[in-house]
Design an enzyme around this catalytic site. Structure first.
Site: not given
Length: 425
Positions: A68, A102, A168, A293
């Site tokens: 991010r 992650h 998201h 995504k």
């Protein structure tokens, strides 16, 4: 098209182009550091951070991981300074990287994340979602979710969440409660929250909070677990700071979402035959796992049976070893989805492959341009390797005809693309 830390070009005939989706022009804050400081002094729905911090023995500051683009070097110093001025010793402040499921961020990556000065002067540690012993078991929620939360977060006297508010694919928008769930929760928690049923729910979608089962459950459980203060930010297409929203877990987050929606939501009259998309560049397009995504964003405006022409850097390959194993075993999207229906959980990172399979069933073809991932891996993921976006577009026109309608998403999932007419499936 955003591609790694640079761009990839594509040439779309003007007569075929229906729309280019971009984040609307959004002026950055003139004095970003002062804006962060003022947000800590005048939060939404809570006392100022300085007041909350007084008398606390220690504090945990949760930050997003390297996937991010949060401006930590800008927002962390005022937070840390406030905590120390309020009487919390530096050695009692922990910066906890909310990796969720992650991998950890270490070495040069850690310095990139927080800056050299903070990395040297403060304790910065990674969450490990697969280390069950590192979590406190808070029981099973009324929704049937096992609540196992990082012990360092639970045991902290003051809990602060930071994050970026952006679209998201499951939670509607990132930020807020996502700092805890999935940020510092165990794999056992995410087996349910990222399970087959939650992801397949028709309201578990991008750009929606109301009635979104993932968001509502995550918010309620994060309130149950506890979060004293959040600092969430928004960025424009140049990744400059445009807003700071601090305070209450839900109120501050909602305020940030309301502002973001003015700039990132755009519409097209009807679905198109071809979408040229990407994952918004670095850091989101470094693995195939994350780049999905961008494909989800493209699917929202693609006719059933249409073509996605996609660019992704993929400099770090496919993703985690469990994800690679799942892709290696992939035969058809139908077979994979059916394999999840019974137990609801098979393996770590199955959730993104589930989304990928949903896209494969919607699109007639997904093409991927990458200079770093092998054609063998792309074939295993059931996508078509292409030499360039232009070559892919030519192939797509061959499939759909010379009059095919095209939409382009140069910033990928950072824009919410919608159709005015309902999608015919």
């Amino acid at each position: 098209m955003a591609y790694g830390k640079g761009t990839a070009s594509v040439h779309v005939p003007e007569g075929n182009l229906d729309k280019i989706f971009r984040v609307h022009p959004w002026e950055p804050l003139v004095q970003p550091t002062q804006a962060v400081e003022q947000s800590l002094l005048n939060p939404i729905g809570t006392p100022p951070l300085q007041e909350l911090a007084q008398g606390r023995r220690d504090a945990v500051v949760v930050i997003s991981d390297i996937t991010r683009p949060v401006p930590n070097r800008l927002i962390l110093p005022p937070i840390l300074e406030t905590l120390e001025q309020s009487g919390i010793p530096r050695e009692k402040i922990l910066i906890l990287i909310a990796t969720g499921m992650h991998r950890p961020n270490e070495g040069e990556e850690l310095i990139e994340l927080v800056g050299e000065e903070i990395a040297e002067k403060y304790r910065v540690e990674n969450h490990s979602g697969t280390d069950r012993e590192a979590h406190v078991d808070l029981g099973i929620s009324e929704e049937g979710v096992p609540l196992l939360v990082d012990r360092r977060y639970i045991e902290a006297d003051l809990r602060i969440l930071t994050g970026l508010i952006e679209p998201h694919l499951m939670a509607g928008y990132s930020g807020g409660r996502k700092g805890v769930l999935p940020g510092v929760c165990s794999l056992e928690t995410m087996k349910v929250m990222h399970g087959y049923k939650v992801i397949q729910h028709p309201l578990t979608v991008v750009g929606r909070l109301d009635d979104n089962p993932f968001h509502l459950t995550a918010l309620r459980l994060t309130r149950q677990i506890g979060a004293d203060f959040i600092v969430n930010v928004t960025l424009n297409e140049r990744r400059e700071l445009t807003g700071v929203f601090s305070g209450d877990l839900d109120q501050a987050h909602r305020a940030g979402v309301a502002e973001l929606e003015k700039f990132v939501v755009d519409e097209i009259e009807q679905p198109v035959d071809i979408v040229v998309g990407c994952s918004g560049g670095y850091p989101l397009d470094q693995t195939f796992y994350q780049c999905i995504k961008g494909m989800v964003a493209a699917k929202e405006i693609l006719k059933p049976g249409g073509t996605i022409v996609f660019a992704s850097h993929l400099g770090e390959g496919m993703g985690s070893e469990p994800f690679q194993q799942l892709v290696n075993e992939l035969t058809t999207p139908q077979a994979f989805l059916e394999s999840l229906e019974g137990p609801d959980y098979r393996q770590l990172d199955q959730w993104m492959l589930q989304d990928h399979c949903n896209i494969l069933l919607h699109a007639g073809e997904i093409q991927v341009f990458s200079e770093h991932l092998s054609k063998d891996w792309l074939n295993k993921a059931l996508v078509v390797p292409i030499e360039s976006l232009d070559a892919g577009l030519e192939r797509a026109f061959h499939r759909h005809g010379p009059e095919a309608r095209v939409a382009v998403m140069p910033q990928g999932p950072y824009v919410i693309a919608r159709t005015m007419e309902p999608m015919q499936v």
